[in-house]
Design a protein around this motif. Structure first.
Motif, short mmCIF file in Angstrom:
data_model
loop_
_atom_site.label_atom_id
_atom_site.label_comp_id
_atom_site.label_asym_id
_atom_site.label_seq_id
_atom_site.Cartn_x
_atom_site.Cartn_y
_atom_site.Cartn_z
N LEU A 58 0.81 -1.21 0.00
CA LEU A 58 0.00 0.00 0.00
C LEU A 58 0.85 1.26 0.00
CD1 LEU A 58 -2.80 -1.06 2.51
CD2 LEU A 58 -2.77 -1.23 0.03
N ALA A 59 1.95 1.23 0.73
CA ALA A 59 2.76 2.44 0.85
C ALA A 59 3.35 2.85 -0.49
CB ALA A 59 3.87 2.22 1.86
N ASN A 60 3.62 1.86 -1.35
CA ASN A 60 4.25 2.16 -2.63
C ASN A 60 3.30 2.02 -3.81
OD1 ASN A 60 7.00 2.67 -1.69
ND2 ASN A 60 6.95 0.52 -1.06
N ALA A 61 2.03 1.84 -3.52
CA ALA A 61 1.01 1.74 -4.58
C ALA A 61 1.40 0.68 -5.61
CB ALA A 61 0.79 3.08 -5.25
#
Lengths: 182, 253
Positions: A58-61
């Motif tokens: 999620l943090a890096n899509a």
């Protein structure tokens, strides 16, 4: 001794048959900024019939997709799923299980349901799990599309279908041609 | 009678409390929900006159086209109006953790009660309108602007405003928590500040609308907002504040 020799021959033959089996992909999605957006993409790609598992970073899509063995892998549908979720593919990297794959500029190599056309490649031998990046426009960020369009002159790059530049069998005349590099 | 009129205002104000992927509480963003996603929103709104309810749905036909509709009412008089809203996203430029989107919209509303300036400003309408939306999102912050035109007509049998209006808004939203995403189950906290306005031939009204938003399980969000009067030169009397509470759920296909 004869049995050992036979096993070595069989192992080598099996390795030759298994070259370039796609096992997973890393999908980078542009435009994502919230968990709701991420979840929308996650749900969309999970529903593709050739996708086995989806793991989200999620943090890096980004998402790691594994493929169902033996299924036809339609990479265009991954891009379309992302678009229908309201976003764009930023990058798509394919992981291939290969054994002694000799690659060079212009090599066309079959994967289930399509061919990989290697571009901007120096001659080399690939072994193990290797990553190749898709450079077709639908798999690139908007900022990269013009750059790659200027670098790849092959006719099949514009159409995504076999052209005069594609040395593939006649029964593959309607196959999708994906362009990859390392 | 006056209380009922204000209650009607609140009902349809809530009817226009919508959001896109930028999650604004009072303005619609240029983005659409993913294709096939159905969203259902229910909320209440109140001021010194009382409380009203509203339900609204959103459905994305394609990534470009979205349709929305609402029915509103108050707890004393029942349903008071409804409308349809159609949005077309005609420009999209995505980048890493950012995007720019432009959209056009059209809407049509029907009210079963008398309308006035406050009602139109906050959402109770009888007529049709259209406009443009521009939304830019970068990292944890999103800004958006909306401007349009609206042809108001008097609700048959009830009377009310009849003329051309210019609704507009400017919105800023910021993702506060989580600082770094690790799970869909993490609760999100967003803060918003919006300026909401209505121009007319005989005046202008401007409101400030700060809001807090919580998102649970990446599928349900709760909005807590207040709208405060900043300036008002339109004819008639209007409330100085409105409180909004709404719950919305995503149904993924």
């Amino acid at each position: 001794m004869r049995m050992i020799f036979t096993l070595i021959v069989l192992w080598t033959a099996a390795g030759a048959l298994l070259v370039a089996a796609p096992v997973s992909a890393s999908l980078k999605v542009d435009g994502l900024t919230c968990s709701l957006c991420n979840r929308s993409v996650h749900v969309a790609v999970t529903k593709l019939d050739f996708i086995d598992t989806v793991a989200a970073d999620l943090a890096n899509a980004s998402f790691t997709l594994t493929f169902k063995p033996g299924q036809e892998i339609r990479l265009d549908r991954i891009a379309r799923a992302v678009q229908e979720a309201g976003f764009s593919v930023g990058a798509l990297t394919l992981r291939l299980q290969v054994a002694g794959l000799q690659v060079e500029e212009g090599l066309h190599f079959p994967i289930p349901g399509a061919y990989l056309h290697f571009v901007e490649m120096r001659p080399q031998t690939l072994d193990g799990v290797v990553e190749v990046q898709l450079v077709d426009p639908i798999f690139l960020a908007a900022s990269d599309r013009f750059r790659w369009a200027a670098r790849v002159s092959a006719e099949c790059y514009r159409t995504g279908r076999p052209a005069a530049c594609c040395p593939i069998p006649e029964n593959g005349a309607s196959s999708r041609i994906y362009h990859v590099t390392r | 009678m006056k209380n009922r009129a204000w209650t009607t205002v609140l009902i349809l104000a809530l009817g226009h409390t919508v959001w896109g992927q930028e999650l604004y509480v009072n303005a619609e963003a240029a983005s659409n929900s993913p294709r096939g996603v159905f969203r259902l929103r229910a909320g209440v709104m109140g001021d010194e006159a009382g409380w009203a309810w509203q339900t609204r749905f959103f459905y994305s036909l394609t990534p470009r086209w979205m349709v929305s509709g609402y029915v509103s009412g108050d707890f004393d008089a029942g349903p008071g109006g409804g409308g349809l809203y159609l949005k077309y996203r005609f420009f999209n430029r995505d980048g890493p953790h950012r995007h720019l989107r432009l959209a056009a919209f059209a809407e049509g509303d029907m009210a079963r009660r008398e309308t006035d300036f406050q009602a139109y400003l906050t959402g109770i309408r009888h007529g049709a309108g259209a406009g443009l939306i521009a939304t830019y999102l970068f990292d944890r912050t999103a800004i958006s602007g909306t401007a349009g035109g609206y042809r108001a007509v008097s609700p048959p049998g009830h009377g009310g405003l009849d003329g051309n209006l210019v609704p507009f808004s400017a919105s800023v939203g910021h993702l506060v928590l989580p600082r770094r995403y690790t799970s869909y189950r993490e609760t999100n906290l967003n803060l918003y500040f919006e300026l909401l306005g209505l121009g007319a031939a005989d005046g202008l009204r401007l409101e400030a609308a700060p809001a807090i938003q919580l998102i649970f399980n990446s599928s349900t969000k709760m909005d807590l907002a207040v709208r405060l009067r900043l300036a008002d030169s339109l004819p008639g009397e209007r409330t100085g504040w409105i409180v909004q509470v709404a719950l919305e759920h995503y149904f993924f296909p």
